[in-house]
Design a protein around this motif. Structure first.
Motif, PDB file in Angstrom:
ATOM      1  N   ALA A  18     -44.792  -4.591  23.627  1.00  0.00           N
ATOM      2  CA  ALA A  18     -46.132  -5.037  23.243  1.00  0.00           C
ATOM      3  C   ALA A  18     -46.705  -4.152  22.139  1.00  0.00           C
ATOM      4  CB  ALA A  18     -47.048  -5.034  24.468  1.00  0.00           C
ATOM      5  N   VAL A  19     -46.561  -2.847  22.278  1.00  0.00           N
ATOM      6  CA  VAL A  19     -47.073  -1.919  21.258  1.00  0.00           C
ATOM      7  C   VAL A  19     -46.306  -2.086  19.947  1.00  0.00           C
ATOM      8  CG1 VAL A  19     -47.353   0.518  20.659  1.00  0.00           C
ATOM      9  CG2 VAL A  19     -47.898  -0.271  22.975  1.00  0.00           C
ATOM     10  N   ALA A  20     -44.982  -2.210  20.046  1.00  0.00           N
ATOM     11  CA  ALA A  20     -44.169  -2.382  18.837  1.00  0.00           C
ATOM     12  C   ALA A  20     -44.531  -3.678  18.119  1.00  0.00           C
ATOM     13  CB  ALA A  20     -42.692  -2.373  19.201  1.00  0.00           C
ATOM     14  N   ALA A  21     -44.768  -4.743  18.899  1.00  0.00           N
ATOM     15  CA  ALA A  21     -45.152  -6.019  18.284  1.00  0.00           C
ATOM     16  C   ALA A  21     -46.489  -5.905  17.568  1.00  0.00           C
ATOM     17  CB  ALA A  21     -45.213  -7.112  19.357  1.00  0.00           C
ATOM     18  N   ALA A  22     -47.444  -5.210  18.184  1.00  0.00           N
ATOM     19  CA  ALA A  22     -48.753  -5.025  17.549  1.00  0.00           C
ATOM     20  C   ALA A  22     -48.626  -4.195  16.277  1.00  0.00           C
ATOM     21  CB  ALA A  22     -49.713  -4.356  18.537  1.00  0.00           C
ATOM     22  N   ALA A  23     -47.778  -3.157  16.326  1.00  0.00           N
ATOM     23  CA  ALA A  23     -47.591  -2.315  15.142  1.00  0.00           C
ATOM     24  C   ALA A  23     -46.959  -3.111  14.003  1.00  0.00           C
ATOM     25  CB  ALA A  23     -46.713  -1.113  15.495  1.00  0.00           C
ATOM     26  N   ARG A  24     -45.940  -3.925  14.318  1.00  0.00           N
ATOM     27  CA  ARG A  24     -45.295  -4.740  13.282  1.00  0.00           C
ATOM     28  C   ARG A  24     -46.267  -5.743  12.686  1.00  0.00           C
ATOM     29  NH1 ARG A  24     -39.677  -5.273  13.340  1.00  0.00           N
ATOM     30  NH2 ARG A  24     -39.823  -7.529  13.065  1.00  0.00           N
ATOM     31  N   ARG A  25     -47.098  -6.332  13.530  1.00  0.00           N
ATOM     32  CA  ARG A  25     -48.068  -7.309  13.030  1.00  0.00           C
ATOM     33  C   ARG A  25     -49.094  -6.641  12.119  1.00  0.00           C
ATOM     34  NH1 ARG A  25     -49.709 -12.414  14.530  1.00  0.00           N
ATOM     35  NH2 ARG A  25     -48.177 -12.411  16.199  1.00  0.00           N
ATOM     36  N   GLY A  26     -49.458  -5.403  12.454  1.00  0.00           N
ATOM     37  CA  GLY A  26     -50.441  -4.688  11.646  1.00  0.00           C
ATOM     38  C   GLY A  26     -49.844  -3.944  10.467  1.00  0.00           C
ATOM     39  N   GLY A  27     -48.520  -3.975  10.328  1.00  0.00           N
ATOM     40  CA  GLY A  27     -47.868  -3.305   9.206  1.00  0.00           C
ATOM     41  C   GLY A  27     -47.777  -1.798   9.348  1.00  0.00           C
ATOM     42  N   ALA A  28     -47.972  -1.271  10.566  1.00  0.00           N
ATOM     43  CA  ALA A  28     -47.902   0.175  10.797  1.00  0.00           C
ATOM     44  C   ALA A  28     -46.490   0.563  11.230  1.00  0.00           C
ATOM     45  CB  ALA A  28     -48.910   0.589  11.873  1.00  0.00           C
ATOM     46  N   PRO A  29     -46.063   1.804  10.979  1.00  0.00           N
ATOM     47  CA  PRO A  29     -44.732   2.244  11.435  1.00  0.00           C
ATOM     48  C   PRO A  29     -44.662   2.234  12.962  1.00  0.00           C
ATOM     49  CG  PRO A  29     -45.642   3.764   9.802  1.00  0.00           C
ATOM     50  CD  PRO A  29     -46.753   2.847  10.199  1.00  0.00           C
ATOM     51  N   ALA A  30     -43.837   1.352  13.514  1.00  0.00           N
ATOM     52  CA  ALA A  30     -43.769   1.183  14.964  1.00  0.00           C
ATOM     53  C   ALA A  30     -43.405   2.471  15.708  1.00  0.00           C
ATOM     54  CB  ALA A  30     -42.796   0.063  15.316  1.00  0.00           C
ATOM     55  N   PRO A  31     -42.429   3.281  15.244  1.00  0.00           N
ATOM     56  CA  PRO A  31     -42.097   4.502  15.993  1.00  0.00           C
ATOM     57  C   PRO A  31     -43.286   5.436  16.186  1.00  0.00           C
ATOM     58  CG  PRO A  31     -40.392   4.026  14.366  1.00  0.00           C
ATOM     59  CD  PRO A  31     -41.518   3.086  14.097  1.00  0.00           C
ATOM     60  N   LEU A  32     -44.096   5.586  15.143  1.00  0.00           N
ATOM     61  CA  LEU A  32     -45.229   6.504  15.255  1.00  0.00           C
ATOM     62  C   LEU A  32     -46.296   5.953  16.192  1.00  0.00           C
ATOM     63  CD1 LEU A  32     -45.539   7.459  11.486  1.00  0.00           C
ATOM     64  CD2 LEU A  32     -44.136   8.486  13.264  1.00  0.00           C
ATOM     65  N   VAL A  33     -46.557   4.654  16.100  1.00  0.00           N
ATOM     66  CA  VAL A  33     -47.546   4.031  16.982  1.00  0.00           C
ATOM     67  C   VAL A  33     -47.092   4.132  18.436  1.00  0.00           C
ATOM     68  CG1 VAL A  33     -48.742   1.884  17.541  1.00  0.00           C
ATOM     69  CG2 VAL A  33     -48.317   2.478  15.155  1.00  0.00           C
ATOM     70  N   LEU A  34     -45.794   3.965  18.675  1.00  0.00           N
ATOM     71  CA  LEU A  34     -45.270   4.043  20.039  1.00  0.00           C
ATOM     72  C   LEU A  34     -45.411   5.451  20.616  1.00  0.00           C
ATOM     73  CD1 LEU A  34     -42.133   1.839  19.464  1.00  0.00           C
ATOM     74  CD2 LEU A  34     -43.814   1.432  21.265  1.00  0.00           C
ATOM     75  N   VAL A  35     -45.149   6.465  19.805  1.00  0.00           N
ATOM     76  CA  VAL A  35     -45.309   7.847  20.281  1.00  0.00           C
ATOM     77  C   VAL A  35     -46.761   8.120  20.648  1.00  0.00           C
ATOM     78  CG1 VAL A  35     -45.194  10.259  19.588  1.00  0.00           C
ATOM     79  CG2 VAL A  35     -43.320   8.725  19.025  1.00  0.00           C
ATOM     80  N   ILE A  36     -47.678   7.691  19.788  1.00  0.00           N
ATOM     81  CA  ILE A  36     -49.104   7.891  20.075  1.00  0.00           C
ATOM     82  C   ILE A  36     -49.501   7.145  21.338  1.00  0.00           C
ATOM     83  CG2 ILE A  36     -51.436   7.486  19.204  1.00  0.00           C
ATOM     84  CD1 ILE A  36     -50.287   7.864  16.376  1.00  0.00           C
ATOM     85  N   ALA A  37     -49.011   5.899  21.492  1.00  0.00           N
ATOM     86  CA  ALA A  37     -49.320   5.119  22.693  1.00  0.00           C
ATOM     87  C   ALA A  37     -48.788   5.813  23.934  1.00  0.00           C
ATOM     88  CB  ALA A  37     -48.730   3.715  22.564  1.00  0.00           C
TER      89      ALA A  37
END
Length: 531
Positions: A18-37
């Motif tokens: 879910a977090v990776a999908a949101a990051a991809r949709r928002g154009g953010a680097p998924a690995p970094l968003v996942l670590v923060i999450a």
């Protein structure tokens, strides 16, 4: 209680996707968003501690991720950049091990030098997943991307071998420097031999199965077989997986088209799921890491962690700049190529994000048989590993795109060159196809309507890449013929699809029939959407 535990295990991949999908949709680097999450979720009341099992990471997560990366890598590109990749994946890892080890030994009172080298080996290998995804999206030169990918393929082998040698030295199990060098050379050489011995028979088997599902099933088992066989021989499982993956990927063109389509889609899904889970788990490690600390004040710990992080980052800069010039002194072919330059060296130096392999190695630091800790600083090693991984991912990862833009190293020149080269190749291939069609037409009495349709298809493919040079539009911004063809054909396919679905709903055709015809329509639409 077991059901609750299973539900939490299910929650990890669900949240990660879910977090990776949101990051991809928002154009953010998924690995970094996942670590923060993961960091955020680790503070949520009721969330249990998820402590990484090093064996699970090294035997389940690592082989398919390495194999997929090797499978999709260019063997020719890696060979052309072998000097640069070797200096990073071997030289830099060993240099970082010693630099961080000595720094930690001098900074942290009571941390033995051998145990400090264990920490150095743990944090030495970067994980290029986040860096490469950003580099490819921003159009970094292919040579830089190839070097980063090659480094990430082979540096884990160097680091894990150095880690094992350092653990032996720390426990005083009859260690000598010569013994350490021999272990390192044997692990690398034997791992490469295992990969080379495993690749050809697996390729031979795949090309004779004539069943796309079974062929890809063999590919799924290949990385685990390579890793387990090599590790059972005390060789490098990482090297074995990478070598076998490079071999099979290089020979993948000999597989059937359906096999390639299924394999390409399968590995993309597997890598996406595994990487999403891994980066979320990195963030979730904070509670178990903090729980192991005692006897030190937080200001003191923060100061040490910041210093070790700084040494880890600085060591890469100190090594990369002179090392980027060394290949030109050692190789005539390198001297004929354009030099990397200080901008390229800066980008490679900053692309040093650490990942889950470092954390897995940290948690693999052994306890004594009676529960005593043979490493006086084991908890500190895990803590410093976590802070270094987190620091590189957040500090370097978040600023990496801005650095690339600031230095101006990204450009669309290679993409334009690739498109021109593809257009030329498409033109030559279409001419060959038309010549072959003319030969068949002269030899057989063929329906002219069929021949004309085949000619139009070849000419359409011939024009498509040339027209893409203009972005899909003509000189005056008008829609080019191939773009019009794709747009109209998509509308026709959508109309056909609606009819098939309606007939299924009316029970005039079975679901099996629907699936078969939809598959054919989907393949055609995917081909139309390739550009």
């Amino acid at each position: 209680m077991e059901t609750t535990h299973a539900l939490w295990l299910l929650a990890v991949p669900v949240v990660a996707l879910a977090v990776a999908a949101a990051a991809r949709r928002g154009g953010a680097p998924a690995p970094l968003v996942l670590v923060i999450a993961g960091l955020v979720f680790s503070f949520v009341p009721g969330v249990p501690e998820f402590e990484l099992d090093p064996e699970f990471v090294l035997y389940v997560f690592l082989p398919p991720l390495l194999f997929s990366a090797a499978w999709q890598s260019s063997y020719a590109g890696l060979r052309e950049n072998a000097w640069s990749i070797g200096l990073l994946s071997v030289g830099l890892v060993l240099f970082s091990t010693f630099a961080v080890g000595y720094a930690a030994h001098l900074l942290v009172p009571g941390l033995p030098l051998a145990a400090a080298f264990v920490l150095g080996a743990i944090v030495a290998p970067p994980d290029a997943v986040a860096a490469v995804s950003v580099a490819q999206r921003l159009g970094l030169p292919r040579r830089t991307v190839t070097v980063l990918v090659g480094e990430s393929l082979f540096n884990d082998a160097t680091a894990l071998t150095a880690f094992r040698v350092a653990v032996i030295a720390a426990t005083g199990a009859g260690f000598t420097l010569a013994d350490g060098a021999w272990r390192f050379l044997f692990a690398a050489g034997a791992g490469a031999v295992v990969g080379l011995l495993l690749g050809p028979p697996l390729h031979w088997l795949r090309t004779r199965l004539d069943d796309p599902l079974v062929e890809n099933g063999v590919a799924v088992l290949a990385p685990f077989a390579a890793y387990l066989i090599a590790e059972s021989l005390h060789a490098s499982g990482v090297i074995a997986v990478v070598v076998s993956g490079l071999y099979l990927g290089h020979r993948f063109t000999e597989s059937a088209p359906v096999t390639r389509l299924i394999g390409h889609s399968f590995w993309k899904v597997v890598v996406f799921v595994l990487e999403s889970v891994v980066f979320l788990l990195i963030g979730l490690q904070l509670p178990p890491v903090v729980d192991g600390l005692s006897g030190h004040g937080w200001p003191e710990l923060a100061g040490w962690a910041l210093a070790i992080f700084a040494v880890t980052v600085a060591a890469r800069f100190v090594w990369v700049f002179p090392a980027s010039r060394l290949p030109r002194l050692l190789s005539r072919r390198e001297r004929a190529r354009e030099p990397v330059g200080w901008r390229g060296a800066t980008v490679v130096s900053w692309a040093g994000m650490r990942g889950v392999v470092s954390l897995a190695a940290a948690f693999a630091v052994p306890f004594g048989a009676s529960g005593d800790d043979p490493f006086p600083g084991r908890d500190l090693i895990i803590f410093f590993t976590f802070t270094t991984v987190l620091g590189t991912l957040l500090v370097q990862g978040l600023t990496f795109p801005a650095l690339i833009r600031l230095l101006g190293v990204a450009s669309d020149r290679e993409r334009y060159t690739d498109t021109v080269a593809e257009a030329g190749a498409q033109h030559a291939a279409a001419n060959a196809a038309l010549e072959r069609l003319a030969e068949l037409t002269a030899a057989e009495d063929l329906d002219e309507a069929v021949v004309q349709r085949l000619r139009q298809l070849a000419e359409h493919r011939q024009l498509r890449a040339w027209e893409r040079l203009g972005g899909g539009t003509g000189p005056q911004g008008e829609e080019v013929p191939t773009a019009t063809y794709r747009r109209l054909r998509r509308e026709m396919l959508a109309a056909e699809r609606r009819v098939f679905v309606q007939m299924r709903d009316d029970r005039r055709i079975d679901d099996e029939v629907l699936n078969r015809v939809l598959h054919e329509l989907d393949l055609e639409e995917v081909a139309l959407s390739r550009d």
